[in-house]
Design a protein around this motif. Structure first.
Motif, PDB file in Angstrom:
ATOM      1  N   GLU A 112       0.698  -1.166   0.281  1.00 36.49           N
ATOM      2  CA  GLU A 112       0.189  -0.197  -0.046  1.00 36.49           C
ATOM      3  C   GLU A 112       0.869   1.339  -0.032  1.00 36.49           C
ATOM      4  OE1 GLU A 112      -3.555   2.058   2.707  1.00 36.49           O
ATOM      5  OE2 GLU A 112      -2.589   0.161   3.378  1.00 36.49           O
ATOM      6  N   GLN A 113       1.973   1.150   0.803  1.00 34.30           N
ATOM      7  CA  GLN A 113       2.635   2.419   0.926  1.00 34.30           C
ATOM      8  C   GLN A 113       3.608   2.746  -0.561  1.00 34.30           C
ATOM      9  OE1 GLN A 113       5.692   1.310   4.097  1.00 34.30           O
ATOM     10  NE2 GLN A 113       4.092   2.139   5.644  1.00 34.30           N
ATOM     11  N   ALA A 114       3.822   1.337  -1.031  1.00 30.79           N
ATOM     12  CA  ALA A 114       4.640   1.511  -2.626  1.00 30.79           C
ATOM     13  C   ALA A 114       3.519   2.136  -3.385  1.00 30.79           C
ATOM     14  CB  ALA A 114       4.947   0.046  -2.929  1.00 30.79           C
ATOM     15  N   LEU A 115       2.352   1.773  -3.323  1.00 32.92           N
ATOM     16  CA  LEU A 115       1.418   1.999  -4.197  1.00 32.92           C
ATOM     17  C   LEU A 115       0.912   3.351  -4.064  1.00 32.92           C
ATOM     18  CD1 LEU A 115      -0.860   1.225  -6.593  1.00 32.92           C
ATOM     19  CD2 LEU A 115      -2.459   0.796  -4.688  1.00 32.92           C
ATOM     20  N   GLN A 116       0.901   3.695  -2.685  1.00 33.45           N
ATOM     21  CA  GLN A 116       0.897   5.236  -2.338  1.00 33.45           C
ATOM     22  C   GLN A 116       1.827   6.300  -3.104  1.00 33.45           C
ATOM     23  OE1 GLN A 116      -2.150   6.648  -1.266  1.00 33.45           O
ATOM     24  NE2 GLN A 116      -1.417   8.723  -1.370  1.00 33.45           N
ATOM     25  N   GLY A 117       3.137   5.563  -3.009  1.00 32.53           N
ATOM     26  CA  GLY A 117       4.087   6.434  -3.652  1.00 32.53           C
ATOM     27  C   GLY A 117       4.259   6.469  -5.332  1.00 32.53           C
ATOM     28  N   GLN A 118       3.793   5.375  -5.621  1.00 29.37           N
ATOM     29  CA  GLN A 118       3.535   5.574  -7.179  1.00 29.37           C
ATOM     30  C   GLN A 118       2.599   6.483  -7.559  1.00 29.37           C
ATOM     31  OE1 GLN A 118       2.649   1.373  -8.313  1.00 29.37           O
ATOM     32  NE2 GLN A 118       4.963   0.725  -7.977  1.00 29.37           N
ATOM     33  N   LEU A 119       1.417   6.394  -6.621  1.00 27.20           N
ATOM     34  CA  LEU A 119       0.127   7.430  -7.065  1.00 27.20           C
ATOM     35  C   LEU A 119       0.732   8.825  -6.793  1.00 27.20           C
ATOM     36  CD1 LEU A 119      -2.921   5.624  -5.226  1.00 27.20           C
ATOM     37  CD2 LEU A 119      -2.535   5.840  -7.780  1.00 27.20           C
ATOM     38  N   GLU A 120       1.517   8.889  -5.740  1.00 23.49           N
ATOM     39  CA  GLU A 120       2.175  10.461  -5.502  1.00 23.49           C
ATOM     40  C   GLU A 120       2.996  10.933  -6.624  1.00 23.49           C
ATOM     41  OE1 GLU A 120       3.848  10.381  -1.667  1.00 23.49           O
ATOM     42  OE2 GLU A 120       1.996  10.230  -0.576  1.00 23.49           O
ATOM     43  N   ALA A 121       3.579   9.854  -7.198  1.00 20.15           N
ATOM     44  CA  ALA A 121       4.527  10.059  -8.248  1.00 20.15           C
ATOM     45  C   ALA A 121       3.965  10.469  -9.601  1.00 20.15           C
ATOM     46  CB  ALA A 121       5.806   8.944  -8.467  1.00 20.15           C
TER      47      ALA A 121
ATOM     48  N   ALA B  95       0.825  16.878 -12.572  1.00 21.69           N
ATOM     49  CA  ALA B  95       1.042  18.347 -12.431  1.00 21.69           C
ATOM     50  C   ALA B  95       2.106  19.054 -13.160  1.00 21.69           C
ATOM     51  CB  ALA B  95       1.075  18.335 -10.840  1.00 21.69           C
ATOM     52  N   GLN B  96       3.249  18.151 -13.274  1.00 18.86           N
ATOM     53  CA  GLN B  96       4.234  18.677 -13.914  1.00 18.86           C
ATOM     54  C   GLN B  96       3.919  18.729 -15.594  1.00 18.86           C
ATOM     55  OE1 GLN B  96       7.801  16.232 -13.865  1.00 18.86           O
ATOM     56  NE2 GLN B  96       8.930  17.630 -15.044  1.00 18.86           N
ATOM     57  N   LEU B  97       3.263  17.637 -15.896  1.00 18.64           N
ATOM     58  CA  LEU B  97       2.868  17.702 -17.468  1.00 18.64           C
ATOM     59  C   LEU B  97       1.905  18.855 -17.573  1.00 18.64           C
ATOM     60  CD1 LEU B  97       2.624  13.940 -18.434  1.00 18.64           C
ATOM     61  CD2 LEU B  97       4.372  15.640 -18.776  1.00 18.64           C
ATOM     62  N   THR B  98       0.759  19.226 -16.554  1.00 19.37           N
ATOM     63  CA  THR B  98       0.032  20.130 -17.103  1.00 19.37           C
ATOM     64  C   THR B  98       0.536  21.489 -17.021  1.00 19.37           C
ATOM     65  OG1 THR B  98      -1.846  18.937 -15.765  1.00 19.37           O
ATOM     66  CG2 THR B  98      -2.215  21.063 -15.666  1.00 19.37           C
ATOM     67  N   GLU B  99       1.693  21.623 -15.996  1.00 18.85           N
ATOM     68  CA  GLU B  99       2.338  22.881 -15.979  1.00 18.85           C
ATOM     69  C   GLU B  99       2.916  23.238 -17.238  1.00 18.85           C
ATOM     70  OE1 GLU B  99       3.747  26.464 -13.905  1.00 18.85           O
ATOM     71  OE2 GLU B  99       2.189  25.004 -13.482  1.00 18.85           O
ATOM     72  N   GLN B 100       3.706  21.870 -17.712  1.00 25.27           N
ATOM     73  CA  GLN B 100       4.539  22.186 -18.969  1.00 25.27           C
ATOM     74  C   GLN B 100       3.581  22.576 -19.898  1.00 25.27           C
ATOM     75  OE1 GLN B 100       6.568  18.518 -19.383  1.00 25.27           O
ATOM     76  NE2 GLN B 100       8.019  19.005 -17.720  1.00 25.27           N
ATOM     77  N   ALA B 101       2.274  22.110 -20.116  1.00 23.20           N
ATOM     78  CA  ALA B 101       1.489  22.296 -21.228  1.00 23.20           C
ATOM     79  C   ALA B 101       0.908  23.582 -21.081  1.00 23.20           C
ATOM     80  CB  ALA B 101       0.023  21.172 -20.889  1.00 23.20           C
ATOM     81  N   ASN B 102       0.849  24.238 -19.925  1.00 19.71           N
ATOM     82  CA  ASN B 102       0.518  25.779 -19.937  1.00 19.71           C
ATOM     83  C   ASN B 102       1.510  26.607 -19.854  1.00 19.71           C
ATOM     84  OD1 ASN B 102      -2.350  24.764 -19.368  1.00 19.71           O
ATOM     85  ND2 ASN B 102      -1.946  24.524 -17.148  1.00 19.71           N
ATOM     86  N   ARG B 103       2.758  26.439 -20.096  1.00 24.18           N
ATOM     87  CA  ARG B 103       3.967  27.369 -19.985  1.00 24.18           C
ATOM     88  C   ARG B 103       4.659  27.340 -21.600  1.00 24.18           C
ATOM     89  NH1 ARG B 103       4.736  30.404 -15.372  1.00 24.18           N
ATOM     90  NH2 ARG B 103       3.885  29.253 -13.542  1.00 24.18           N
TER      91      ARG B 103
END
Length: 389
Positions: free
Chosen positions: A197-206, A212-220
């Motif tokens: 579960e912790q590993a999955l949570q880490g993957q979800l956060e990643a 978020a990074q891709l969204t930011e890049q798409a908006n910049r």
């Protein structure tokens, strides 16, 4: 009687694969075969003490030596092996009742069979299973009493008592051992699940961070790092869409770098890129937290100013223009300072189309360029009302 190695199993026990014997059926066959040999010895001692005929010995042999293998084969080949095995446990309890009543309810033998049978069924059915086991034993005893009559001979010889006590002790110890190892297994399983579960949570956060990074890049804009027109359109929808404050003014600055094509032609596109990036940095540095600074076109920038009156917006435009035109602020090409032309427009009417507001700023920018560049112009409805500084 049998020593159950898994005390916390229920009807939800996982199914075996096709062609494989269910693990509960195998476990109970092993335990039933071994433990019932001990019961056979206890009853043999009791028979020897009370003098039973050959028929009793044959029936006891069939019950405690042959029966375990018969019920194993039935459960093994059943469509629902686990449910069939639980029914076998119920049959065990019924037979225990028959034997105890027929023997005259010898105290230690009766206690041994009833309590162990109850524990076995309780391991799969909970407290309800224990009550069910007692009821089935009582039913077996009732059948025996109805057929053979009531006998009550509670006394047992010392060997029978000692062996019964030893058998019960070993049974309870083995049962506790099974529960202990089952608890360890469950603890390890929970620990592995927690790690997973912790590993999955880490993957979800990643994944969320990457999104978020891709969204930011798409908006910049990749060159200047400013927002692009896609993000600008989203911002305009928030300012002019449903739920926007109707009493809040909105201003727009449309900024153009004067003679930018000449910079590219004379000094190269690399120098032009440097000018774009430094102008972008200046615009961003002087912006408020809720301002939206965008690269609008090739050498054009748009600054969206929510909550700013047009007079204040014009002052902001002048501050931009004057800061850039100071020698050394931005790259100077052959001694020539880079300058800005800025069109300014604003409104307090949220019914105004945002594209129309930008069009007003564009018209003001056109006037700034037509009137000699390096100036800020505030849009007015008539040319006579255009304010030039």
């Amino acid at each position: 009687m049998q020593t159950n190695d898994n005390t916390s199993q229920s009807n939800s026990t996982s199914k075996s694969r096709p062609g494989e014997v269910h693990w509960v059926v195998k476990m109970n066959h092993r335990n039933r075969t071994a433990s019932w040999w001990i019961v056979f010895l206890i009853l043999a001692l009791q028979f020897h003490a009370t003098g039973r005929d050959t028929t009793a010995w044959v029936l006891m042999s069939l019950q405690f030596l042959v029966y375990p293998h018969v019920v194993y084969l039935v459960a093994r080949h059943a469509r629902a092996p686990l449910e069939t095995e639980i029914n076998n446990l119920r049959l065990d309890d019924f037979c225990f009742g028959l034997w105890t009543a027929w023997l005259g309810f010898p105290l230690w033998i009766t206690y041994l069979l009833v309590i162990c049978g109850g524990i076995n069924l309780a391991a799969f059915r909970g407290f309800r299973g224990a009550l069910e086991a007692v009821a089935l034993s009582a039913a077996g005893a009732a059948v025996s009493v109805a057929w053979f009559g009531l006998k009550f001979e509670p006394d047992t010889t010392m060997p029978v008592t000692a062996l019964s006590m030893a058998c019960l002790t070993v049974y309870l110890l083995l049962f506790a051992r099974g529960a202990y190892f089952r608890a360890l297994s469950l603890s390890e399983t929970r620990h592995k699940l927690k790690l997973s579960e912790q590993a999955l949570q880490g993957q979800l956060e990643a994944v969320h961070a990457l999104q978020a990074q891709l969204t930011e890049q798409a908006n910049r804009d990749p060159l200047t790092g400013l927002y692009n027109r896609r993000y600008l359109n989203d911002s305009l929808r928030r300012e002019f869409g449903p739920g926007a404050r109707t009493d809040q003014s909105v201003a727009v600055l449309l900024v153009d770098i004067d003679h930018f094509k000449q910079i590219n032609d004379r000094d190269g596109h690399s120098a032009g890129d440097q000018v774009l990036k430094q102008v972008a940095t200046l615009l961003q540095q002087q912006a408020r937290a809720n301002d939206v600074v965008c690269r609008y076109g090739g050498e054009e920038f748009l600054v969206l100013l929510p909550g700013l009156e047009v007079d204040a917006a014009l002052s902001r435009a002048e501050r931009y223009r004057q800061t850039v035109s100071v020698p050394g602020t931005v790259i100077a090409m052959d001694g020539a300072v880079v300058t800005l032309s800025i069109g300014v427009a604003g409104t307090t009417d949220k019914a105004v189309n945002p594209e129309h507001l930008i069009d007003r700023a564009d018209k003001a920018l056109y006037l700034a360029k037509s009137n000699g560049r390096n100036r800020s112009v505030l849009f007015a409805e008539t040319d006579a009302n255009v304010s030039v500084t």
